[in-house]
Design an enzyme around this catalytic site. Structure first.
Site, PDB file in Angstrom:
ATOM      1  N   SER A 202       0.612  -0.656   1.306  1.00 46.04           N
ATOM      2  CA  SER A 202       0.142  -2.267   1.148  1.00 46.04           C
ATOM      3  C   SER A 202       0.741  -2.846   2.175  1.00 46.04           C
ATOM      4  CB  SER A 202       0.701  -2.587  -0.255  1.00 46.04           C
ATOM      5  OG  SER A 202       0.505  -3.855  -0.079  1.00 46.04           O
TER       6      SER A 202
ATOM      7  N   GLN B 189      -3.232  -0.517   3.642  1.00 49.26           N
ATOM      8  CA  GLN B 189      -4.168  -1.120   2.865  1.00 49.26           C
ATOM      9  C   GLN B 189      -3.915  -2.605   3.186  1.00 49.26           C
ATOM     10  OE1 GLN B 189      -2.466  -2.964  -0.630  1.00 49.26           O
ATOM     11  NE2 GLN B 189      -4.363  -2.990  -1.700  1.00 49.26           N
TER      12      GLN B 189
ATOM     13  N   TYR C 172      -4.599  -6.665   3.371  1.00 55.03           N
ATOM     14  CA  TYR C 172      -4.818  -7.856   2.646  1.00 55.03           C
ATOM     15  C   TYR C 172      -4.761  -8.713   3.745  1.00 55.03           C
ATOM     16  CZ  TYR C 172      -3.197  -6.887  -2.075  1.00 55.03           C
ATOM     17  OH  TYR C 172      -2.942  -6.111  -3.447  1.00 55.03           O
TER      18      TYR C 172
ATOM     19  N   THR D   6      -8.786  -4.523   0.684  1.00 57.37           N
ATOM     20  CA  THR D   6      -8.577  -4.978  -0.393  1.00 57.37           C
ATOM     21  C   THR D   6      -9.716  -6.168  -0.586  1.00 57.37           C
ATOM     22  OG1 THR D   6      -6.314  -4.807  -0.334  1.00 57.37           O
ATOM     23  CG2 THR D   6      -7.048  -6.001  -2.150  1.00 57.37           C
TER      24      THR D   6
ATOM     25  N   ARG E  24      -1.717 -13.660 -14.378  1.00 59.05           N
ATOM     26  CA  ARG E  24      -0.707 -12.711 -14.989  1.00 59.05           C
ATOM     27  C   ARG E  24       0.447 -13.581 -15.588  1.00 59.05           C
ATOM     28  NH1 ARG E  24      -0.076  -8.847  -9.815  1.00 59.05           N
ATOM     29  NH2 ARG E  24      -2.267  -8.841  -9.125  1.00 59.05           N
TER      30      ARG E  24
ATOM     31  N   LYS F  85     -11.805  -1.500  -1.487  1.00 60.19           N
ATOM     32  CA  LYS F  85     -10.878  -1.249  -2.577  1.00 60.19           C
ATOM     33  C   LYS F  85     -11.314  -2.329  -3.550  1.00 60.19           C
ATOM     34  CE  LYS F  85      -6.807  -0.213  -4.721  1.00 60.19           C
ATOM     35  NZ  LYS F  85      -6.264  -1.701  -5.252  1.00 60.19           N
TER      36      LYS F  85
ATOM     37  N   HIS G  22      -7.891  -3.098 -10.090  1.00 63.30           N
ATOM     38  CA  HIS G  22      -6.381  -3.337  -9.684  1.00 63.30           C
ATOM     39  C   HIS G  22      -5.527  -3.273 -10.603  1.00 63.30           C
ATOM     40  CE1 HIS G  22      -5.039  -5.716  -6.226  1.00 63.30           C
ATOM     41  NE2 HIS G  22      -3.662  -5.521  -6.889  1.00 63.30           N
TER      42      HIS G  22
ATOM     43  N   VAL H 240      -5.106   5.873 -14.773  1.00 62.60           N
ATOM     44  CA  VAL H 240      -4.887   7.360 -14.695  1.00 62.60           C
ATOM     45  C   VAL H 240      -3.372   7.660 -15.342  1.00 62.60           C
ATOM     46  CG1 VAL H 240      -4.880   9.167 -13.480  1.00 62.60           C
ATOM     47  CG2 VAL H 240      -6.551   7.736 -13.061  1.00 62.60           C
TER      48      VAL H 240
ATOM     49  N   GLY I 274      -1.081   4.780  -9.566  1.00 63.24           N
ATOM     50  CA  GLY I 274      -0.248   3.622  -9.179  1.00 63.24           C
ATOM     51  C   GLY I 274       1.097   3.651  -9.933  1.00 63.24           C
TER      52      GLY I 274
END
Lengths: 369, 369, 369, 369
Positions: free
Chosen positions: B117, B139, B141, B167, B176, B241, B265, B299, B319
């Site tokens: 990331s 990845q 951003y 992303t 959150r 993604k 995500h 998963v 993840g």
């Protein structure tokens, strides 16, 4: 015995809206809280109002050039900062000493529209004076006495209220067991009724009575013709509130309804009805944009607003959450609740790839699997 | 105050993957664990990420000449031992002192691909140096500052990263509530940001800030054109993604996407979206094998991988489980987690009568009744 | 250390079958009970084996001239008192000292057919000698060593076993976490394996090993050709056990299968498969009465048997309940379990308006709403 | 030992009907309560009788000129104040000393029809004498002995009973585990049986026996011809009670049935059948208004009555709730229970926009989502 209630005037911390309810419950009179929170019979419809939103899912879009989404919209030509207005609720005095006089100011500060109930703890005039610049609707519970109806509608017209909400779902009180078990009666006068009683031999103020007794004294035999009668008398748009069946729509529009308010009265009238959100899409499809569709019952999250708009609502109304804010913070508490809904909605709009309310309305939701 | 975290380097016992989470929780800083474990709002989507796998069922085939199933596959020409790669996750330093430097080694030892990331606790260079032979994706951003974007993409290209993951689902932070309630801020610098800050007047390192603040400083207004811009600049495959809607697919492929990464995500961005698995089959059907489909979110079992492949995924990413392994055992813990997934998957393949990954992909799942 | 287990020989009180399990649990060795009761992975399939019966509902017929329903039927020409036979289960010695020698007698006394597993704690010969008049099937776990297969099939043929059950779903052990957590290994030799080991350099007896190790030593690469090979060698009907996919049926029948045994091995092999009952109707429709359909997994009630027959099964097999009876009452306990199933089934048949098993099979079930 | 039971004669407070059950339970003999409350086997059907009403939802209509809804209707020419009659239940003496003699008076005071079971604790004559003006039906459990059948039908005819209810669903007792676990036997004689026993060498009175034994002594082999035999003998309408399958309807009507009583015997006969409400709409559609449809099992709310009528029932019967009223208040308690159902129903009718029972029947329910 005097009824003691909140006198708070302060900003409130909100992590999420549902978390406010137990805080309010802890500080409120048990019977009054039961009246506010309760629904009809087994409260299945009450619970499904919230859970029914899970029947549809948001499929966010990506890479759609979205930044700082614009939540503004309008209703009957009134600009509002976000598609969230006040649902009419009786007796705000149960949760705060300033009652509707605070709520209307909090709603106005949030750039929204206030709806005053016939059964408020402030009169039509008092609410207008408390916040002259806030756009206001008046919710009519029709009396059997047309003199009362004319008197109160005159007040609303004269005070510049922008629309009349005709309550169609409450010709009797739902069977609310909290009120029965708590032997709940309104501890305060409903000020419009009191003003009328002072002026005439009309119905008394509601003080010391339960909601079922009050509803039973109002007009039961509502008909389609009442829509036109109110329109002709007020020259204001008439919104029919409490619509749950798509089978009613053609009749209501033919009878002159200027807006359809989809609601099951917060699960307080007939238990065994669907969660309100479950009825929305089909009703909105029949309305087919001929008049605005307003939606309430169970809205607790920004995503609920998003889903309602994507299911055909033009505007969403909030009820209990607004009173939780009133209880905890007065004017500022009400505004804070609106702002929290807007915070969640703006995040959802950004993440779903929707720049405007029109984009949200054009979003296709997925059925839950 | 210094942030204390795991320094473990040892093999770990795994009965099953979900059982690792409470062990990690018991040893971790509360706010950091909340950040790692939490999802958006009511966490309904977070929970449905795992439960949605139950919406489809495996119907094993019998007497199919299967023995020692072959899990190997490839992605962009990179051979991998099993169709399981690392999902990109910010801030591995929250769970282990060696952060991404350990994770990349553990992933490499498992014969898989690591994804770094932008918001890692190790730089693009450090990760490359920690495990030169491991295949790596980067990845991105996107920053509002294209100089930053070019600088970090240059590093990735120069260090031999094999693909860029764009992303697309995080132009703002999801709401959150764990982070809000814990008042969580990253205790450690994000090393790429820190390196850039040291070099320029760019954004600071993220240390002491929450994820929402960090996302908000990045680029909101992502567009389809960003795909081609990154491809042209890096000459690497670009995977988009955070795809959840089949309606996005044609646009993304027309815009040059080399891979579609189906993900919500980990339930951290928009609550009220479906469990990720519920969106996979329809998206994969639209992709129709034109580019690889990578899948993540929820998963936890070999059977989840099996079901995802049978629903159109080419590759599955993991993840949180990978970070649980990192926390409990460092490099070896990461590898052990991969090996456990492989153990379950190989049993499932044998018992389902599938010799190869191609056989798994050709399996027809049943709808749950 | 010697393994201590039940030596009971007595009638048992049965209010209902599921109520037996906690009684057995309280008296059994923890690891052995875990082996008996447990399923694969998260045990979702295990639980759905029982709950899936609720997906279909019985609509009783009235005034149909029914009295004393006749439960008798036949399989491969063998008359049985009710359509309930013994599922093959390894290692009855875990629950009772007399192991399969008791079970076969209890099953015979109930007028049914016993199925002996390759992995029994009594040999093919011992079981035959324990109850010569009971009809018996032999369940083959194929060895990699055809000498073993021929030796054990010879015994079955010579001892008058009436059919061979080819285990198709167990080329590896399911991932059973109870066994892992209990570190379970069989405390007693599997007597057929022990006899072969004594005679040859074949695989050892299984004593001290777990089921996964034992399965792994057997033949993985089962194929359709194995059906015909066994038929040709034994001249007995071959039933393929462990069928869950309708896609397998044509292949199996073309390969010579004389019976289709629908089963998910009691939820012990691949978790994430449907409840066994959920797979039955579609499979039976493809079989279309060409060969008998036997059904097991999750049968705990007479109504489960009724529903299975009405969904296309010709015969239902019971597994764990039979061993609960064995544990609690030896020979008589086994018979009592069969008789309890028959008691419930006869009530169901009378009340549903079905005089014969043919009537039950012709019953149309309703989908649950 | 003498059986002690309620002797209450007083009005009772009712907030809602389900709340009465625990009050009754606290004061009743355990075995007798278990008999009254219990269902067959796992009691899944028992529970679904109540929950199945949630499968359909009421969509109230608005502005429909409704005031003081009229609940009156008729059955076989008998005017009743509301579409709610008494379900036949054995042995009211379990809950009240005055047994059926009180119940019939309470039902009559509510303007409804009483149904007397063959297995009552009062004779056909005693019930007639207790309340001559109440309309009464007689429920026949056919005996194997036609002399008994003729004798008891003669009594019913001579006493002016208005219809015969032929019990079709109870040719054996359901497998009721409460009764088994409580070793329940009727502590009091069934008075019709006792009168017959006193007169003949017929079956004894049922005292000291369980329901399964009593049912088993009655006639098992019921047939369609029994309908006509009873009609010819009594010249009264014959209602077939216990219908659950639409496949039975043509046969029953062709055989002369004058009414179809949809019921699963309160979940007491065959578990694994649907909730009774789930079977109603399809059966009523086949009946197609040729004869009246009566519905019972699980009715606990006014909305349940509303939903049943809107699904094709002409009349709803109540069972256990009536006995709860009998237990708590004797004659007045029974009437209070009826009045509470009427209170809820009248609210529902008003709020749903239905002025008459015909309006309710014409209401379209929505499927739950």
């Amino acid at each position: 015995m005097a009824y003691h209630t909140s006198t708070e005037e302060r900003p409130i911390d909100i992590v999420n809206i549902p978390a406010l309810e137990p805080i309010v419950k802890a500080k409120m009179n048990k019977g009054a809280f039961g009246y506010l929170a309760g629904g009809a019979e087994s409260e299945i419809t009450l619970r499904e109002n919230v859970t029914s939103f899970e029947h549809k899912k948001i499929l966010p879009r990506v890479l759609r050039n979205v930044e700082k989404p614009d939540m503004s919209t309008e209703l009957f030509g009134i600009h509002i900062d976000a598609p969230i207005i006040a649902a009419p609720i009786a007796a705000h005095g149960l949760v705060h000493e300033q009652a509707e006089k605070d709520t209307v100011q909090g709603v106005g500060a949030a750039g929204s529209i206030f709806s005053l109930s016939t059964y408020g703890n402030a009169t039509v005039d008092e609410v207008a004076q408390a916040s002259p610049d806030t756009a206001k609707f008046f919710q009519l519970y029709m009396s059997k006495d047309d003199d009362f109806n004319h008197w109160i509608l005159d007040m609303a017209v004269n005070d510049g209220y922008k629309a009349i909400i005709l309550t169609a779902d409450s010709t009797l009180g739902g069977y609310r067991e909290s009120d029965i078990m708590n032997n709940f009666a309104f501890p305060l006068p409903m000020k419009n009724l009191a003003a009328w009683a002072a002026k005439t031999a009309g119905p008394d103020s509601g003080e010391g009575e339960g909601i079922a007794a009050i509803y039973a004294k109002a007009k039961q035999k509502l008909s389609l013709a009442d829509i036109k009668a109110i329109k002709d008398y007020t020259h204001l748009p008439v919104i029919v509130k409490g619509v749950q069946s798509p089978l009613d729509i053609e009749d209501l529009l033919n009878a002159g309804a200027d807006g359809i308010w989809v609601s099951n009265h917060g699960g307080r009238q007939i238990d065994g009805a669907p969660g309100s959100f479950d009825t929305l899409a089909e009703i909105a499809a029949v309305v087919a944009k001929r008049v605005p569709v307003i939606f309430d019952s169970g809205v607790r999250r920004g995503q609920h607003i998003f889903k309602a708009l994507a299911s055909g609502a033009d505007i969403v109304a909030i009820g209990r959450p607004m009173l939780w804010g009133l209880s905890l913070g007065g004017v500022q508490g009400v505004t804070d609740v609106y702002n929290h809904f807007k915070k969640e909605l703006t995040i959802d709009m950004q993440l779903a790839g929707t720049q405007t309310i029109a984009d949200v309305k054009n979003t296709v939701l997925a059925d839950a699997k």
